[in-house]
Design a protein around this motif. Structure first.
Motif, PDB file in Angstrom:
ATOM      1  N   GLU A 154      63.006  24.247  56.055  1.00 17.48           N
ATOM      2  CA  GLU A 154      63.981  22.940  56.139  1.00 17.48           C
ATOM      3  C   GLU A 154      63.514  22.064  57.062  1.00 17.48           C
ATOM      4  O   GLU A 154      63.613  20.729  56.828  1.00 17.48           O
ATOM      5  CB  GLU A 154      65.363  23.455  56.197  1.00 17.48           C
ATOM      6  N   TYR A 155      63.246  22.212  58.116  1.00 17.75           N
ATOM      7  CA  TYR A 155      62.734  21.417  59.193  1.00 17.75           C
ATOM      8  C   TYR A 155      61.613  20.807  58.956  1.00 17.75           C
ATOM      9  O   TYR A 155      61.209  19.474  59.062  1.00 17.75           O
ATOM     10  CB  TYR A 155      62.330  22.122  60.586  1.00 17.75           C
ATOM     11  N   GLU A 201      61.871  17.942  56.276  1.00 17.22           N
ATOM     12  CA  GLU A 201      62.808  17.043  56.824  1.00 17.22           C
ATOM     13  C   GLU A 201      61.805  16.149  57.492  1.00 17.22           C
ATOM     14  O   GLU A 201      61.593  14.880  57.496  1.00 17.22           O
ATOM     15  CB  GLU A 201      63.930  17.644  57.720  1.00 17.22           C
ATOM     16  N   HIS A 227      59.381  14.339  55.119  1.00 21.88           N
ATOM     17  CA  HIS A 227      60.090  13.181  54.401  1.00 21.88           C
ATOM     18  C   HIS A 227      60.155  11.975  55.447  1.00 21.88           C
ATOM     19  O   HIS A 227      60.520  10.867  54.960  1.00 21.88           O
ATOM     20  CB  HIS A 227      61.586  13.562  53.730  1.00 21.88           C
ATOM     21  N   SER A 228      60.368  12.159  56.736  1.00 21.91           N
ATOM     22  CA  SER A 228      60.404  11.401  57.594  1.00 21.91           C
ATOM     23  C   SER A 228      59.235  10.276  57.867  1.00 21.91           C
ATOM     24  O   SER A 228      59.348   9.539  58.504  1.00 21.91           O
ATOM     25  CB  SER A 228      60.875  11.751  59.018  1.00 21.91           C
TER      26      SER A 228
END
Length: 88
Positions: A75-76, A79, A82-83
């Protein structure tokens, strides 16, 4: 990438490592306390008596929590990926 975004990424990584490591270290502390009490009561002072059960308990904890740990890390990572376009 700004300084604020780098600090936020670092903060999230530190929080993630604390979340993942806390249960493992907690189990090691609990098992160590139990073994220390056992050694104090029986007056057995063998180093391997405290080392081996802690290692086995930590390995067992990692095996049991592995899906949760991998889920948090994935999950990290998602994220983080995606950033990337927003930081360029």
């Amino acid at each position: 990438m700004t300084v604020d975004s780098a600090v936020e990424i670092t903060r999230q990584a530190i929080v993630l490592s604390l979340l993942v490591g806390t249960p493992i270290m907690g189990i090691a502390m609990i098992v160590g306390l139990i073994i220390s009490l056992f050694q104090a009561v029986t007056q057995l002072q063998d180093q391997t008596l405290s080392f081996v059960p802690k290692i086995l308990a930590m390995v067992g904890t990692v095996i049991v929590l592995m899906p949760w740990i991998f889920g948090m890390i994935v999950e990290y990572t998602i994220e983080l990926w995606h950033s990337i376009p927003g930081s360029l």
